[in-house]
Scaffold this active site. Structure first.
Site, mmCIF file in Angstrom:
data_model
loop_
_atom_site.group_PDB
_atom_site.id
_atom_site.type_symbol
_atom_site.label_atom_id
_atom_site.label_comp_id
_atom_site.label_asym_id
_atom_site.label_seq_id
_atom_site.Cartn_x
_atom_site.Cartn_y
_atom_site.Cartn_z
ATOM 1 C CB VAL A 16 -1.079 -0.207 1.182
ATOM 2 C CG1 VAL A 16 -1.998 1.243 1.359
ATOM 3 C CG2 VAL A 16 -2.193 -1.620 1.431
ATOM 4 C CB VAL A 134 -13.589 -0.491 6.552
ATOM 5 C CG1 VAL A 134 -14.686 -1.429 6.746
ATOM 6 C CG2 VAL A 134 -12.753 -1.036 8.500
ATOM 7 N N GLY A 189 -2.181 -14.550 -4.448
ATOM 8 C CA GLY A 189 -1.860 -13.188 -4.145
ATOM 9 C C GLY A 189 -2.770 -12.736 -3.577
ATOM 10 C CD GLU A 192 -1.093 -10.708 3.975
ATOM 11 O OE1 GLU A 192 0.334 -11.191 4.010
ATOM 12 O OE2 GLU A 192 -1.842 -10.030 3.205
ATOM 13 C CE LYS A 207 -10.676 -5.267 5.745
ATOM 14 N NZ LYS A 207 -10.488 -5.643 5.291
ATOM 15 N N GLY A 304 -5.459 -4.866 -2.507
ATOM 16 C CA GLY A 304 -4.565 -4.384 -3.145
ATOM 17 C C GLY A 304 -4.385 -3.195 -2.815
#
Lengths: 436, 436
Positions: A16, A134, A189, A192, A207, A304
Site C-alpha cells: 500500500v 475498511v 496473491g 497472505e 473492520k 489491493g
C-alpha cells in the site's frame, strides 16, 4: 494564511505504501488541480530501502529512518502504512504529539488502539483518518460519517474480507475443498502466507469494530465481537445452501438495539435476493440500513495496492483541504464529538437470534429424528424444514434442518445435547442464516 | 469566530421539502450531536400553506412568501426544493447574491443552468450543493468529488431513474406490457401523473449531465447527451434478452476518451454477471470505473421523501461544518477549481460503438436473411448470432440478431436500408448491448 504546499511523509513502503507513493507522484498534477494546492511527497521511510519498488524516487525521498519523517517540522501529514500494532502505534502517537495529521489503512491498529489514538488526535486538534482501513476503496467511512449524518443506522452487513470471499466463491463455483481454494488464493496473491487473520475472521472483526463505532456513536470495542472463520465450510454445505436458495458468505454483521449492539462475524447463509449474495471473487461490499435512507450498498475492491492507495489519498486530500482552509476539528474523528461518544455494550453472542442451518450425520435408526426435534423443541426451537441430503454411508444418513428464528444460547444448548446422543457420531455443523 | 446556530430556510414544501423539514425537526438533537452546532429550521416557504403536510411547524415557520426567506439576514443556507427551472433558478441566484449557501435536489435546474449558478456561487465564495439531485440517497457526488479524487474516472454506468427501473423489473418478472407496468407504477406513486421526463429518459439525462461534469472536470452539457426512453420495450425483447443472458435496464452511460466523452441514455442489455443486472424495482445504482480503484458501485433508493431528504441534509451538514470552521471554497463545486474545468465535447452519438440486438419481422422467403446480412456486411458489421424466435405469423418470421461491436452510424444506415426492403414490413427493433 494560505498554505503553499502540503508535505507528506509515508511510513512503510510495502504494497500500500508503494501504491500511495505512486499516486502522489504520478497524479501530482491531477491532485493539485482538484485540491487546489500541491501535495508533495517529501519522504517515504522503510527499513528496507534496497528492494526495488518499481518507482524512481527523487533524491533523498526514500529513506530508512522513520524518525526523520516524524520529526521533520515541514511534514503536515504522516501516512502510517507499516502494519501491525506495536511500532505503528508508537509512530502514530509520536506523529500526533509532533502536531502531524495522521492517515492510516491499519485496521488492526484502530480496532485495538483506536480510542487512545483518537483521544490524542482530538486533544491536539489534529485529523486522524482511516478510510482505507475498511473496504479498500469503498467510501464506507465517509458515507457513515457524512452522507448518513441524518440517519439512525439500524444495521450494517458487510463482506469485508476479499480473501474469504474469493475462497467461498471458488468453492461455490467449482465445488473444490477449502484447502484447495485457499492454496489458489495464496498463489494468486489474495491470501497472505499466514492467512490466519483473514480466514478465521479476525480481519473482518477489526473492520466491523471500526464501522460499529462510527455508525452507533460508541467507543471502539474489538474484544466483544464474536468471530468465527470459514475454514470449516465444506462444498456440501455450499451446495445445500444453494438448493435452499442461499449463498454462503463470511459476513460482518452489526445491529443497533439502542442500549446495546450486536456485532458478529461468521459464515452466513443469505437469500439469493440479498444484494450481497452476488458479490463474488475478491470484491467487498457493505449494506447499511438507515432509518431515512432505507438500504444503501457500497461495493468495490476491498484490498489491493491501488484501490487501497486511492482511499488513503482521498483522506490526504480531505486533510489537505482542512489545512488549506484553516479548518480544525471540522469532522469529529468518530463521527460525533467526544462528549457524545457512548460506551454502548456489545450484546453477548449467546443472546443474539437468527435462523439456523444444522447438518448432522444420524444413525439410520427409528426415533432418532424425533429425539432431535424433541431436544430442539425443549429449547423452544421450531424446525422449518428437515431434509435427508445425500446417501447413507456407514449406517448413517446426512440430515439437514433449517430452524425458525432461535436464540444462540438455545441452539448451543440443544446442539451439545444432540452431539452427546449415541446416534450422532460427529459434531453437527451449524451455519447461521440472515433472512431479509 | 464560533457560529452559534445555523439557520435554514426551505423553499418549496412538496414531498422532499416536507421530508427535509421532518428530518431537521425530528433529528435536531442527533444532527447537533454530529455536526457540533444546532441546525435550526427557521422558515419553510410554499405558496400552499393550507394542505396538511403531517408536520406541526412552530409558529411563524411555515410561510407563503419565499422573499422573506431569501432576504432574511439570519438565514445561512437556503434549500431550494421548488422544482422546475424558472422560479427555482431565479430564487437560487437571488439567494446566492444575498450571500446564502444553497442546497438543491433539482437535477433539471443544474443540468440546464448549473454553469451560471456555479459561477455565481464561486464568485460569492459560497457553497452550492446538490448531492440529492442524483441517485437520491446514494452518495455519488461525494464519492466522485472526494473519494475518487486520486482517480482518472474512465467510465460510469448508472440506473438513475427508479420509475423506469420499476417498470422494466415488472415487465421482466411478470411479462406484462409496458402500459400496464406504467399504470401500476403510477398507482404505487413511483411514476408521476405525467411520466414523460422519467420514461423518455430525460430525468436520467439530467443526472448524467451532472455526473459527467463532475467526473471528467468539464462544464455541464445536457444538450449533447443522446436520450432514448423505455416506452417501446416489449416483454418479447426482455424475454429474448434473458435467453441470451442479459437484463434490459435504462442505463445512463458515460465514457472518458480524454479529448471527448461519450454520454448517452438508452435501454441497454447488460450481462447477468454485471452488478447492475441485479438492481431491481425502484432502486438506483451506479458503477464507477476509476484507474486506481477499478470498479466501485453505489446502490440505494434513488427517490422518495426520506432518502432524498437524507441526502439534502448531508449537504446541509457539510455546509454547516464549513460555516462553523470558517472554511470558504473548501470543495470546488464541480470538483476542480474553475480554471481547470474544461469545455470537453460530448462525442456525437453516431460515433459511439456497442454491440446491438436487432429484432425484425421478415417475410418467410428464401434469400431474405442473406440480403440482411449483406447490408450489415457492407457497413462492416459482423453478426455474432442469428435466431428465429417464436412462430411465423402472417407469412413473417421473427428474427433476432446479435452483432459484434459496430458504430452507431453504421447500424443506423444499415437499418434504414433493411427497413426499406419489401420483405421487412415493420421497422426493426434495436437495443444496444454493453458488454463488460
Amino acid at each position: 494564511m494560505k498554505t503553499k504546499k502540503i508535505n507528506i511523509g509515508i511510513l512503510g513502503c510495502g504494497v500500500v505504501g508503494t501504491g500511495v507513493a505512486k499516486l502522489l507522484m504520478e497524479k501530482a498534477e491531477l491532485l493539485e488541480s482538484r485540491i487546489g494546492v500541491p501535495v508533495n511527497l517529501k519522504y517515504v521511510a522503510d527499513l528496507d530501502t534496497t528492494t526495488d519498488r518499481g518507482i524512481s524516487f527523487p533524491e533523498g525521498v526514500f529513506i530508512s529512518d522513520a524518525g526523520t519523517v516524524i520529526n521533520d517540522p515541514d511534514i503536515n501529514i504522516i501516512v502510517e502504512l507499516i502494519g501491525g500494532t506495536k511500532v505503528a502505534k508508537d509512530f502514530t502517537l509520536k506523529a500526533l504529539e509532533n502536531g502531524k495529521h495522521v492517515v492510516t489503512a491499519n485496521k488492526a491498529l484502530i480496532a485495538s488502539f483506536g480510542n487512545i489514538i483518537v483521544q490524542t488526535a482530538r486533544e491536539k486538534e489534529l485529523d486522524f483518518a482511516f478510510e482505507a482501513s475498511v473496504g479498500g476503496c469503498m467510501p464506507v467511512i465517509k458515507s457513515i460519517r457524512e452522507s448518513l449524518v441524518a440517519n439512525r443506522i439500524d444495521s450494517m452487513t458487510g463482506i469485508l474480507n476479499g480473501t474469504c470471499n474469493y475462497i467461498l466463491t471458488k468453492i461455490t463455483s467449482e465445488g473444490c475443498p477449502f484447502d484447495e481454494a485457499l492454496k489458489e488464493a495464496q498463489e494468486k496473491g489474495y491470501a497472505e502466507a499466514d492467512p490466519f487473520l483473514d480466514i478465521e475472521g479476525h480481519d473482518s472483526a477489526h473492520k466491523l469494530a471500526i464501522l460499529t463505532s462510527l455508525a452507533y456513536g460508541m467507543e471502539i470495542n474489538l474484544d466483544d465481537i464474536y468471530v468465527e472463520g470459514i475454514s470449516s465450510i465444506t462444498p456440501m454445505d455450499i451446495q445445500n445452501a444453494r438448493e435452499f436458495g442461499y449463498s454462503i458468505k463470511l459476513l460482518a454483521i452489526s445491529k443497533n438495539h439502542s442500549d446495546s449492539v450486536e456485532a458478529r462475524v461468521h459464515p452466513t447463509m443469505i437469500p439469493e435476493s440479498h444484494p450481497l449474495a452476488h458479490v463474488n471473487g475478491s470484491m467487498n461490499a457493505v449494506t447499511i440500513d438507515g432509518d431515512a435512507t432505507g438500504r444503501t450498498m457500497l461495493y468495490g475492491a476491498g484490498a489491493g495496492m491501488m484501490p487501497t492507495a486511492s482511499a488513503v489519498v482521498s483522506d490526504i486530500a480531505d486533510i489537505a483541504r482542512n489545512i488549506m482552509t484553516g479548518s480544525k476539528k471540522r469532522m469529529p474523528i468518530l463521527g460525533s464529538p467526544q462528549k457524545n461518544i457512548k460506551k454502548i455494550p456489545i450484546m453477548p453472542f449467546t443472546e443474539t437470534s437468527t435462523c439456523y442451518y444444522i447438518r448432522l450425520e444420524a444413525s439410520d435408526h427409528p426415533g432418532v429424528l424425533s429425539k432431535i426435534s424433541g431436544i430442539l423443541g425443549d429449547q423452544g426451537i421450531s424446525i422449518k424444514s428437515v431434509h435427508q441430503k445425500g446417501r447413507r454411508t456407514n449406517g448413517t444418513v446426512p440430515v439437514v434442518m433449517i430452524t425458525h428464528k432461535a436464540m444462540e444460547k438455545e441452539i448451543q444448548k440443544s446442539l451439545a445435547e444432540i452431539a452427546s446422543l449415541d446416534a450422532i457420531p460427529e459434531k453437527p455443523v451449524v451455519i447461521r442464516i440472515e433472512e431479509e
